[in-house]
Design an enzyme around this catalytic site. Sequence first.
Site, PDB file in Angstrom:
ATOM      1  N   LYS A   1     115.566 170.292 -52.046  1.00 22.91           N
ATOM      2  CA  LYS A   1     115.753 169.657 -53.359  1.00 22.91           C
ATOM      3  C   LYS A   1     117.184 169.868 -53.850  1.00 22.91           C
ATOM      4  O   LYS A   1     117.853 168.940 -54.291  1.00 22.91           O
ATOM      5  CB  LYS A   1     114.747 170.216 -54.382  1.00 22.91           C
ATOM      6  CG  LYS A   1     113.326 169.739 -54.134  1.00 22.91           C
ATOM      7  CD  LYS A   1     113.050 168.335 -54.537  1.00 22.91           C
ATOM      8  CE  LYS A   1     112.996 167.313 -53.414  1.00 22.91           C
ATOM      9  NZ  LYS A   1     112.023 167.388 -52.393  1.00 22.91           N
TER      10      LYS A   1
ATOM     11  N   GLU B   1     119.641 167.716 -51.691  1.00 18.81           N
ATOM     12  CA  GLU B   1     119.626 166.249 -51.754  1.00 18.81           C
ATOM     13  C   GLU B   1     120.001 165.687 -53.114  1.00 18.81           C
ATOM     14  O   GLU B   1     120.451 164.546 -53.199  1.00 18.81           O
ATOM     15  CB  GLU B   1     118.272 165.709 -51.283  1.00 18.81           C
ATOM     16  CG  GLU B   1     117.096 166.008 -52.143  1.00 18.81           C
ATOM     17  CD  GLU B   1     115.819 165.384 -51.564  1.00 18.81           C
ATOM     18  OE1 GLU B   1     114.771 166.023 -51.662  1.00 18.81           O
ATOM     19  OE2 GLU B   1     115.902 164.275 -51.009  1.00 18.81           O
TER      20      GLU B   1
ATOM     21  N   LYS C   1     114.436 156.127 -50.753  1.00 19.54           N
ATOM     22  CA  LYS C   1     113.111 156.693 -50.982  1.00 19.54           C
ATOM     23  C   LYS C   1     112.256 156.699 -49.723  1.00 19.54           C
ATOM     24  O   LYS C   1     111.570 157.680 -49.415  1.00 19.54           O
ATOM     25  CB  LYS C   1     112.400 155.917 -52.086  1.00 19.54           C
ATOM     26  CG  LYS C   1     111.055 156.490 -52.481  1.00 19.54           C
ATOM     27  CD  LYS C   1     111.214 157.870 -53.091  1.00 19.54           C
ATOM     28  CE  LYS C   1     109.922 158.587 -53.406  1.00 19.54           C
ATOM     29  NZ  LYS C   1     110.079 159.996 -53.677  1.00 19.54           N
TER      30      LYS C   1
ATOM     31  N   GLU D   1     111.535 173.886 -49.185  1.00 23.97           N
ATOM     32  CA  GLU D   1     111.487 172.743 -50.110  1.00 23.97           C
ATOM     33  C   GLU D   1     112.507 172.911 -51.242  1.00 23.97           C
ATOM     34  O   GLU D   1     113.206 171.972 -51.614  1.00 23.97           O
ATOM     35  CB  GLU D   1     110.072 172.575 -50.676  1.00 23.97           C
ATOM     36  CG  GLU D   1     109.900 171.435 -51.649  1.00 23.97           C
ATOM     37  CD  GLU D   1     110.309 170.070 -51.124  1.00 23.97           C
ATOM     38  OE1 GLU D   1     110.483 169.164 -51.953  1.00 23.97           O
ATOM     39  OE2 GLU D   1     110.531 169.923 -49.900  1.00 23.97           O
TER      40      GLU D   1
ATOM     41  N   HIS E   1     119.244 188.855 -38.709  1.00 28.25           N
ATOM     42  CA  HIS E   1     119.584 188.346 -37.371  1.00 28.25           C
ATOM     43  C   HIS E   1     120.707 187.316 -37.428  1.00 28.25           C
ATOM     44  O   HIS E   1     120.858 186.500 -36.528  1.00 28.25           O
ATOM     45  CB  HIS E   1     118.323 187.754 -36.720  1.00 28.25           C
ATOM     46  CG  HIS E   1     117.197 188.741 -36.685  1.00 28.25           C
ATOM     47  ND1 HIS E   1     117.146 189.810 -35.817  1.00 28.25           N
ATOM     48  CD2 HIS E   1     116.091 188.839 -37.479  1.00 28.25           C
ATOM     49  CE1 HIS E   1     116.052 190.523 -36.054  1.00 28.25           C
ATOM     50  NE2 HIS E   1     115.399 189.958 -37.048  1.00 28.25           N
TER      51      HIS E   1
ATOM     52  N   TRP F   1     120.187 148.544 -48.750  1.00 31.94           N
ATOM     53  CA  TRP F   1     120.653 149.830 -48.266  1.00 31.94           C
ATOM     54  C   TRP F   1     121.137 149.552 -46.865  1.00 31.94           C
ATOM     55  O   TRP F   1     120.360 149.275 -45.951  1.00 31.94           O
ATOM     56  CB  TRP F   1     119.525 150.861 -48.264  1.00 31.94           C
ATOM     57  CG  TRP F   1     120.014 152.247 -48.023  1.00 31.94           C
ATOM     58  CD1 TRP F   1     120.832 152.976 -48.826  1.00 31.94           C
ATOM     59  CD2 TRP F   1     119.732 153.083 -46.886  1.00 31.94           C
ATOM     60  NE1 TRP F   1     121.061 154.215 -48.253  1.00 31.94           N
ATOM     61  CE2 TRP F   1     120.415 154.314 -47.084  1.00 31.94           C
ATOM     62  CE3 TRP F   1     118.981 152.926 -45.740  1.00 31.94           C
ATOM     63  CZ2 TRP F   1     120.353 155.355 -46.167  1.00 31.94           C
ATOM     64  CZ3 TRP F   1     118.926 153.972 -44.828  1.00 31.94           C
ATOM     65  CH2 TRP F   1     119.599 155.166 -45.034  1.00 31.94           C
TER      66      TRP F   1
ATOM     67  N   CYS G   1     115.558 148.574 -47.997  1.00 26.75           N
ATOM     68  CA  CYS G   1     116.001 147.581 -48.973  1.00 26.75           C
ATOM     69  C   CYS G   1     114.793 147.194 -49.811  1.00 26.75           C
ATOM     70  O   CYS G   1     113.667 147.599 -49.529  1.00 26.75           O
ATOM     71  CB  CYS G   1     116.532 146.344 -48.261  1.00 26.75           C
ATOM     72  SG  CYS G   1     117.852 146.696 -47.114  1.00 26.75           S
TER      73      CYS G   1
ATOM     74  N   ARG H   1     115.290 151.865 -53.771  1.00 25.30           N
ATOM     75  CA  ARG H   1     115.144 151.690 -52.324  1.00 25.30           C
ATOM     76  C   ARG H   1     116.491 151.494 -51.640  1.00 25.30           C
ATOM     77  O   ARG H   1     116.586 151.584 -50.422  1.00 25.30           O
ATOM     78  CB  ARG H   1     114.260 150.482 -52.014  1.00 25.30           C
ATOM     79  CG  ARG H   1     112.849 150.583 -52.563  1.00 25.30           C
ATOM     80  CD  ARG H   1     112.099 149.301 -52.306  1.00 25.30           C
ATOM     81  NE  ARG H   1     111.880 149.120 -50.894  1.00 25.30           N
ATOM     82  CZ  ARG H   1     110.843 149.630 -50.232  1.00 25.30           C
ATOM     83  NH1 ARG H   1     109.950 150.333 -50.885  1.00 25.30           N
ATOM     84  NH2 ARG H   1     110.713 149.463 -48.936  1.00 25.30           N
TER      85      ARG H   1
ATOM     86  N   ASN I   1     113.941 143.092 -45.523  1.00 26.57           N
ATOM     87  CA  ASN I   1     113.938 144.552 -45.482  1.00 26.57           C
ATOM     88  C   ASN I   1     113.426 144.971 -44.107  1.00 26.57           C
ATOM     89  O   ASN I   1     112.362 144.527 -43.676  1.00 26.57           O
ATOM     90  CB  ASN I   1     113.017 145.148 -46.549  1.00 26.57           C
ATOM     91  CG  ASN I   1     112.852 146.653 -46.325  1.00 26.57           C
ATOM     92  OD1 ASN I   1     113.768 147.340 -45.903  1.00 26.57           O
ATOM     93  ND2 ASN I   1     111.627 147.145 -46.542  1.00 26.57           N
ATOM     94  N   GLY I   2     114.185 145.792 -43.420  1.00 22.03           N
ATOM     95  CA  GLY I   2     113.774 146.216 -42.076  1.00 22.03           C
ATOM     96  C   GLY I   2     114.947 146.113 -41.120  1.00 22.03           C
ATOM     97  O   GLY I   2     116.108 146.046 -41.554  1.00 22.03           O
TER      98      GLY I   2
HETATM   99  C1  AGP Z   1     112.366 164.233 -50.064  1.00 25.86           C
HETATM  100  O1  AGP Z   1     112.726 164.477 -51.349  1.00 25.86           O
HETATM  101  C2  AGP Z   1     113.041 163.096 -49.449  1.00 25.86           C
HETATM  102  N1  AGP Z   1     112.896 161.926 -50.194  1.00 25.86           N
HETATM  103  C3  AGP Z   1     112.698 162.890 -47.975  1.00 25.86           C
HETATM  104  O2  AGP Z   1     112.979 164.065 -47.277  1.00 25.86           O
HETATM  105  C4  AGP Z   1     111.246 162.499 -47.715  1.00 25.86           C
HETATM  106  O3  AGP Z   1     110.399 163.574 -47.946  1.00 25.86           O
HETATM  107  C5  AGP Z   1     111.112 162.049 -46.256  1.00 25.86           C
HETATM  108  O4  AGP Z   1     111.941 160.936 -46.060  1.00 25.86           O
HETATM  109  C6  AGP Z   1     109.670 161.713 -45.901  1.00 25.86           C
HETATM  110  O5  AGP Z   1     109.216 160.636 -46.647  1.00 25.86           O
HETATM  111  P1  AGP Z   1     107.659 160.264 -46.615  1.00 25.86           P
HETATM  112  O6  AGP Z   1     106.893 161.400 -47.196  1.00 25.86           O
HETATM  113  O7  AGP Z   1     107.576 159.014 -47.442  1.00 25.86           O
HETATM  114  O8  AGP Z   1     107.309 160.010 -45.179  1.00 25.86           O
END
Ligand code: AGP
Length: 608
Positions: free
Chosen positions: A485, A488, A603, A481, A504, A74, A2, A27, A100-101
């Site tokens: 991308k 997500e 994020k 990666e 395999h 969130w 959050c 967030r 937040n938490g």
């Molecule tokens: C990647 O695009 C995502 N946002 C997510 O997988 C992210 O890399 C992961 O949550 C790790 O975050 P961090 O690097 O802030 O620890």
Amino acid sequence: MCGIVGYHGPRQATDVLLGGLARLEYRGYDSAGIAVIGDYGIALLRRTGKLHHLAEAVSASPVTGTVGIGHTRWATHGRPTEENAHPHADCTGAIAVVHNGIIENYLDLREELAATGHVLRSETDTETVAHLVESYYEGDLAAAVARAVKRLHGSYAIAVVHAGEPGTIVAARQDSPLVIGLGKGETIIASDIPVLLDYTREVLVLEDGDVACVTAAGVVVRGADGAVREPERIHVEWDLAAAEKCGYETFMLKEIHEQPTAIRETLRGRMGADGIIQVSELAMSEAQIAAIDRVLIIACGTSYHAGIVAKTLIEQWARVPVEVDVSSEFRYRDPIIDAATLVVAITQSGETADTLAGVREARKNGAKAFAITNVVGSRITRESDGVIYTHAGPEIGVAATKTFTAQIAAITVLALKIAQARGALEQTRIASIWDEVSRLPETVEAVLCSADDIEACAREYTDVVSSLFLGRGIGVAVAMEGALKLKEISYVHAEAYPAGEMKHGPIALITDEVPVVVVATQGRTYEKVVSNIQEVRARGARVIAVATHGDDEIRKHAEHVLYVPRTSEEVSAIPATIPLQLLAYHIAALRGCNVDQPRNLAKSVTVE
Ligand code: AGP
């Protein structure tokens, strides 16, 4: 997950709070709310969904007042409803809290509070804080908050106001980000630095257990022991524009184009005039570095993929065995660690709960743990033995892009450092690698120039449902990666595999409806990659290949070829990633997806 904000000053609080929440919306965006104090007491407004719903409510019934708190949510505990939206109030309505938490012991607290007559209206953990403060309140809000937080288990960044103390905001943190901006005659509390940049660059960073009391007289911070203390004060270089889109349609596209600068800034000052790689943050002597007999990398998501690149570079250059683990597994697998193990935690936000727990686990077992992070003042910087910063600037888009390539730049420096300290590479070799590494910003600029070709390619894949990404060697991490991308931000199912694994099993998935993206840049396994391409094409797959400029051969084997400048294999991860970032970006944008705020994601993942 959050975002919280607080304002104390001469301006109308609603304007500052809504402006701050707009910068925090990445967030979490399940609901938003504000509480503003005026002569009438506390005005509390909450709405589910995106921030604009709250903004409409505020303009429909404006509230005046120059002190207030705000929240963008969130959901973790309780559905995204208005009842569960923050701020939460106590029984009297005189106290309001944003958080937040996660309060882990909230169910016990709810029971205890209900047993003493408190009426809890929401499903959230946060509401318990409002009632706890109420139960301890004897006319001094800071004292009541200090007592209340002692009862909380888990992570929290909170801001609290009381109608009876209209000129006061109390904030506290434990395992969750919270910064305080000191402006001229005004103070801003926030989960994140970009919120502060509209008003100041002077930032106080709170420690865990700190309780800060903000009044017109200033900010008084008490530590967990209740004693007044001077918090760390930092001057933030980031300019406001860094937080804005600078003319790009999305933050993600802006951040993709910021990669040359992010890499350049991350490499800055890393090669000494004497040819010695500079990583003073390690605070280890050359002998200590040479004595490292094992490197253990922990991370999540994109940062984990950077860890896989690190394994290749450190093993190849420094000849030290490297293990890479996802933090959520590492923290519970009772890992074998000793003092000769160097643990490296990679996390752009510096707040990922699993990676933080991994670092604690490592240090508990006597290992030195270093963090590679992008956020000054973040939690990981307090939990590690040292921090290597990526200087990518704030990353607003939920999908990591510039922080990924900046992480690889930082890892490259670390790998060269260990290799140099161990005498594993000739100095001439180090110099030639460094020469190529320091040209990476230009190399990336060259790739970004072909962005239009990538968009044209993306247009042909907007309706796909599933895809496969293949690579070999350092290309495996790049393929992983690229797949992440696409998943997500466009919600297209995508799986990455070492190309040699296809036979395999995964090759069974191949049809002409499953495009295959292959990292086929020049390297020792190039021929093998080409034969893997022929295997999938034999089953009807359409192939998109990332290849090295000048490679005309590959054109015979792929529908689309996304070219990148020639580099050595070890340095190819960064340039080869860019086309896959842009491919995913354009497919998502063309499908009308909210690229900066993909569904179900946030994020930084500050809970398990
Ligand atoms: C990647 O695009 C995502 N946002 C997510 O997988 C992210 O890399 C992961 O949550 C790790 O975050 P961090 O690097 O802030 O620890």
